[in-house]
Design a protein around this motif. Sequence first.
Motif, PDB file in Angstrom:
ATOM      1  N   MET A  82       1.187  -1.438  -0.272  1.00 53.26           N
ATOM      2  CA  MET A  82      -0.312   0.248   0.115  1.00 53.26           C
ATOM      3  C   MET A  82       1.059   1.537  -0.203  1.00 53.26           C
ATOM      4  O   MET A  82       0.064   2.225  -0.356  1.00 53.26           O
ATOM      5  CB  MET A  82      -0.533  -0.122   1.055  1.00 53.26           C
ATOM      6  CG  MET A  82      -2.557  -0.794   1.281  1.00 53.26           C
ATOM      7  SD  MET A  82      -3.149  -0.464  -0.237  1.00 53.26           S
ATOM      8  CE  MET A  82      -3.420   1.042  -0.088  1.00 53.26           C
ATOM      9  N   LEU A 127      -8.904   8.068  -6.828  1.00 54.22           N
ATOM     10  CA  LEU A 127      -7.234   7.788  -7.219  1.00 54.22           C
ATOM     11  C   LEU A 127      -7.237   9.514  -8.425  1.00 54.22           C
ATOM     12  O   LEU A 127      -7.724  10.201  -8.941  1.00 54.22           O
ATOM     13  CB  LEU A 127      -7.120   7.248  -8.217  1.00 54.22           C
ATOM     14  CG  LEU A 127      -7.211   6.097  -7.670  1.00 54.22           C
ATOM     15  CD1 LEU A 127      -7.974   4.816  -8.794  1.00 54.22           C
ATOM     16  CD2 LEU A 127      -6.418   4.851  -7.970  1.00 54.22           C
ATOM     17  N   LEU A 176       1.260   2.293  -3.418  1.00 51.26           N
ATOM     18  CA  LEU A 176       0.532   3.006  -4.231  1.00 51.26           C
ATOM     19  C   LEU A 176       0.079   4.048  -3.951  1.00 51.26           C
ATOM     20  O   LEU A 176      -0.315   5.137  -4.242  1.00 51.26           O
ATOM     21  CB  LEU A 176      -0.676   1.874  -4.214  1.00 51.26           C
ATOM     22  CG  LEU A 176      -0.580   0.816  -4.816  1.00 51.26           C
ATOM     23  CD1 LEU A 176      -2.473  -0.425  -4.208  1.00 51.26           C
ATOM     24  CD2 LEU A 176      -0.916   0.877  -5.813  1.00 51.26           C
ATOM     25  N   VAL A 182      -2.974   7.218  -4.706  1.00 51.63           N
ATOM     26  CA  VAL A 182      -3.985   6.518  -4.140  1.00 51.63           C
ATOM     27  C   VAL A 182      -4.360   6.411  -2.799  1.00 51.63           C
ATOM     28  O   VAL A 182      -3.482   6.347  -2.146  1.00 51.63           O
ATOM     29  CB  VAL A 182      -3.394   4.598  -4.410  1.00 51.63           C
ATOM     30  CG1 VAL A 182      -4.930   3.968  -4.447  1.00 51.63           C
ATOM     31  CG2 VAL A 182      -3.513   4.441  -5.650  1.00 51.63           C
ATOM     32  N   GLN A 184      -4.867   4.660 -11.161  1.00 45.83           N
ATOM     33  CA  GLN A 184      -6.218   3.814 -11.604  1.00 45.83           C
ATOM     34  C   GLN A 184      -5.279   2.483 -12.133  1.00 45.83           C
ATOM     35  O   GLN A 184      -6.152   0.970 -11.534  1.00 45.83           O
ATOM     36  CB  GLN A 184      -7.404   3.921 -11.893  1.00 45.83           C
ATOM     37  CG  GLN A 184      -8.620   2.766 -12.640  1.00 45.83           C
ATOM     38  CD  GLN A 184      -9.504   3.762 -13.983  1.00 45.83           C
ATOM     39  OE1 GLN A 184     -10.203   4.774 -12.816  1.00 45.83           O
ATOM     40  NE2 GLN A 184      -9.995   2.832 -14.173  1.00 45.83           N
ATOM     41  N   TRP A 222     -12.170   3.837  -3.765  1.00 46.65           N
ATOM     42  CA  TRP A 222     -10.763   3.920  -4.109  1.00 46.65           C
ATOM     43  C   TRP A 222     -10.912   5.387  -4.764  1.00 46.65           C
ATOM     44  O   TRP A 222     -11.448   5.631  -5.689  1.00 46.65           O
ATOM     45  CB  TRP A 222     -10.186   3.119  -4.427  1.00 46.65           C
ATOM     46  CG  TRP A 222      -9.644   1.862  -3.910  1.00 46.65           C
ATOM     47  CD1 TRP A 222     -10.813   0.090  -4.605  1.00 46.65           C
ATOM     48  CD2 TRP A 222      -8.975   1.749  -3.147  1.00 46.65           C
ATOM     49  NE1 TRP A 222     -10.048  -0.471  -3.520  1.00 46.65           N
ATOM     50  CE2 TRP A 222      -9.029   0.167  -3.027  1.00 46.65           C
ATOM     51  CE3 TRP A 222      -7.975   2.068  -2.638  1.00 46.65           C
ATOM     52  CZ2 TRP A 222      -8.192  -0.701  -2.182  1.00 46.65           C
ATOM     53  CZ3 TRP A 222      -7.273   1.484  -1.805  1.00 46.65           C
ATOM     54  CH2 TRP A 222      -7.152  -0.063  -1.786  1.00 46.65           C
ATOM     55  N   LEU A 237      -3.197   0.759  -9.660  1.00 44.47           N
ATOM     56  CA  LEU A 237      -4.021   0.045  -8.734  1.00 44.47           C
ATOM     57  C   LEU A 237      -4.541  -0.932  -9.308  1.00 44.47           C
ATOM     58  O   LEU A 237      -4.642  -2.454  -8.063  1.00 44.47           O
ATOM     59  CB  LEU A 237      -5.128   0.674  -8.059  1.00 44.47           C
ATOM     60  CG  LEU A 237      -6.383   0.348  -7.229  1.00 44.47           C
ATOM     61  CD1 LEU A 237      -5.426  -0.608  -5.526  1.00 44.47           C
ATOM     62  CD2 LEU A 237      -7.503   1.103  -6.322  1.00 44.47           C
TER      63      LEU A 237
END
Length: 111
Positions: free
Chosen positions: A34, A67, A37, A42, A73, A65, A76
Amino acid sequence: MPHYLTELYSPKPAWLALSLAERQSYFASIAEGMGALSALGVEPIAFGETEPSIHPAPQQFFSVWRLPDAEAQAALLSGIAATGWHDYFDTVNAAGKGVDFPAHLTQLTGV
C-alpha cells in the motif's frame, strides 16, 4: 478530475480453504504494497460489507478508492491483480472519472 474505483467482491472457495494464519499472512503482504500506491496518490475511501436490504448486490463486500488519474487507477488495478486477489475473491469493478451532479445528469441525458 479524480478517478474512482468501486469494487464489489465475495470470497471464493480458495479463500475459504485458507487457515486464519494464511489469511493474516496474505493481508500482511497486501499492507506492505500500500505504501507504493499511496505515493501515487491512491486513497482508500471506504471498505465494508454490502447492505443486503438495499438493492442487494450478489457480492458480500465493497471498497471505494479515489485516484488522481488514469495512471494511478491502472497501477491500483494491476497491483490488486498481482497480489492474487482474483484467485481468492470474485470481483466486479466499476471505475471512471468523478464528475459533479449536473455533469452526471448531462452524461445520463446523452445516453
